[in-house]
Design an enzyme around this catalytic site. Structure first.
Site, PDB file in Angstrom:
ATOM      1  CD  GLU A  44       7.519 -15.349   8.168  1.00 30.62           C
ATOM      2  OE1 GLU A  44       8.015 -15.084   9.117  1.00 30.62           O
ATOM      3  OE2 GLU A  44       7.577 -16.433   7.317  1.00 30.62           O
ATOM      4  CG  MET A  92      -1.749  -1.360   1.171  1.00 30.57           C
ATOM      5  SD  MET A  92      -3.411  -0.960   2.093  1.00 30.57           S
ATOM      6  CE  MET A  92      -2.855  -0.545   3.791  1.00 30.57           C
ATOM      7  CG  HIS A 123       7.074  -2.077   2.176  1.00 35.71           C
ATOM      8  ND1 HIS A 123       6.999  -0.812   2.700  1.00 35.71           N
ATOM      9  CD2 HIS A 123       5.753  -2.579   2.126  1.00 35.71           C
ATOM     10  CE1 HIS A 123       5.581  -0.783   3.245  1.00 35.71           C
ATOM     11  NE2 HIS A 123       4.986  -1.941   2.712  1.00 35.71           N
ATOM     12  CB  ALA A 141       4.005   4.434   3.485  1.00 33.32           C
ATOM     13  CD  GLN A 191      -2.020  -8.680   4.447  1.00 37.88           C
ATOM     14  OE1 GLN A 191      -2.892  -7.799   4.725  1.00 37.88           O
ATOM     15  NE2 GLN A 191      -0.765  -8.428   3.856  1.00 37.88           N
ATOM     16  CG  MET A 206      11.176  -1.640  10.073  1.00 37.08           C
ATOM     17  SD  MET A 206      12.092  -1.421   8.693  1.00 37.08           S
ATOM     18  CE  MET A 206      13.597  -1.182   9.541  1.00 37.08           C
ATOM     19  CG  HIS A 228       8.738   0.031   6.005  1.00 37.41           C
ATOM     20  ND1 HIS A 228       8.879  -1.235   6.071  1.00 37.41           N
ATOM     21  CD2 HIS A 228       7.306   0.137   6.317  1.00 37.41           C
ATOM     22  CE1 HIS A 228       7.955  -1.797   6.335  1.00 37.41           C
ATOM     23  NE2 HIS A 228       6.758  -1.058   6.578  1.00 37.41           N
TER      24      HIS A 228
HETATM   25  O1  PAF Z   1      -0.132  -5.803   3.619  1.00 31.29           O
HETATM   26  C1  PAF Z   1      -0.547  -4.894   2.659  1.00 31.29           C
HETATM   27  O2  PAF Z   1       0.208  -3.821   2.541  1.00 31.29           O
HETATM   28  C2  PAF Z   1      -1.829  -5.091   2.297  1.00 31.29           C
HETATM   29  O3  PAF Z   1      -2.789  -5.520   2.891  1.00 31.29           O
HETATM   30  C3  PAF Z   1      -1.913  -5.686   1.006  1.00 31.29           C
HETATM   31  C4  PAF Z   1      -1.469  -6.994   0.872  1.00 31.29           C
HETATM   32  C5  PAF Z   1      -0.944  -4.807  -0.065  1.00 31.29           C
HETATM   33  C6  PAF Z   1      -3.310  -5.776   0.265  1.00 31.29           C
HETATM   34  O4  PAF Z   1      -3.753  -4.294   0.281  1.00 31.29           O
END
Ligand code: PAF
Length: 285
Positions: free
Chosen positions: A151, A33, A40, A35, A156, A191, A37
């Site tokens: 993780e 989504m 990611h 932003a 999720q 993070m 860091h």
């Molecule tokens: O973990 C996230 O950033 C979000 O939940 C995802 C998996 C990109 C779905 O919008």
């Protein structure tokens, strides 16, 4: 790096990526989504180790935010994110707007039961429906060979794996869904894009959360009772400046079923609020 914002452009760009060489290049998708860091960027680097080409999506998904959550405040910094991805050698950034993802008349929702129950599923009604729906769409849009998720959002990841298996997305679209271990700051805080909301005082106090989790895990490993141990964890976190603990629970890592003892694949899950920011974390016992 190419940036595309419409589905036809995306499809064409992915087809071109696959034709990059004489062989068919593999494509890894890292859904985000934005932003971005270090957590990611670790996903991006892991993706690059596993696939020939990396596609990153940035989409702040309104369907996974509740009515009183931080959709409007959620940090949006496409130019900065794009520069970071370019520096990592990402081949393609998929950055649709809400109208490209959910055009007028959009009416489909994916709801995954069981692994969505409890934890964030209980605290954030509809959240995992929103996640499952957008991730299913991303898989169908990009058609990657694999996808990588952090993780930190363990539940999720369980929901996405269940959804992909149940809807037969694992063949032909996504052969593998990889979970990548949590990236932590030196003081142990996981993070998160939401850490940016913390004042310097709250940021310093927030390190009490992973510390209290480590202590609780050590006690459980020592054979101490789970209930009183988690009550102690809550007291410690509240004493350190958190305003509330949404949950502190021991659960099975795969089924997410609630546990009152270590069954050999137990994980500790905590969500707690500090200065109005909700932080989540999880660690293996
Ligand atoms: O973990 C996230 O950033 C979000 O939940 C995802 C998996 C990109 C779905 O919008």
């Amino acid at each position: 790096m190419q940036t595309v914002t419409t589905l036809p452009d995306l499809r064409q760009a992915v087809d071109e990526l696959r034709r990059f060489d004489s062989k068919r290049d593999t494509v890894a998708l890292v859904p985000t989504m934005g932003a971005l860091h270090e957590g990611h960027l670790t996903l991006v680097r892991e993706a690059a180790k596993r696939a020939d080409r990396v596609v990153v999506s940035i989409f702040v998904n309104p369907r996974q935010f509740g009515p009183n959550e931080d959709l409007d405040a959620y940090p949006r910094q496409l130019a900065e994110d794009s520069a970071k991805l370019e520096a990592e050698g990402v081949a393609l950034l998929w950055a649709p707007g809400p109208e490209a993802m959910y055009p007028a008349g959009y009416a489909t929702n994916i709801s995954v039961s069981s692994v969505s129950d409890g934890l964030c599923g209980a605290d954030r009604p509809g959240h995992f429906d929103g996640v499952a729906t957008v991730v299913c769409k991303l898989f169908n849009q990009v058609r990657p060979d694999m996808a990588l998720f952090g993780e930190k959002d363990w539940q999720q990841l369980a929901v996405i794996r269940r959804m992909a298996g149940d809807l037969d997305l694992t063949q032909p679209h996504v052969d593998a869904i990889y979970g990548v271990p949590i990236v932590r700051d030196p003081d142990g805080l996981a993070m998160s894009s939401r850490n940016a909301y913390l004042s310097p005082e709250h940021r310093a106090a927030a390190a009490a959360l992973p510390r209290a989790m480590d202590e609780a895990i050590a006690r459980i490993r020592d054979g101490q009772e789970v209930g009183p141990t988690l009550a102690m964890l809550e007291d410690e976190v509240l004493g350190a400046g958190f305003s509330s603990v949404d949950y502190a629970e021991l659960r099975d890592a795969d089924s997410i079923a609630l546990l009152d003892h270590d069954n050999g694949k137990a994980r500790l899950f905590v969500a707690a609020r500090i200065g109005g920011t909700r932080l989540i974390d999880n660690k293996p016992v």
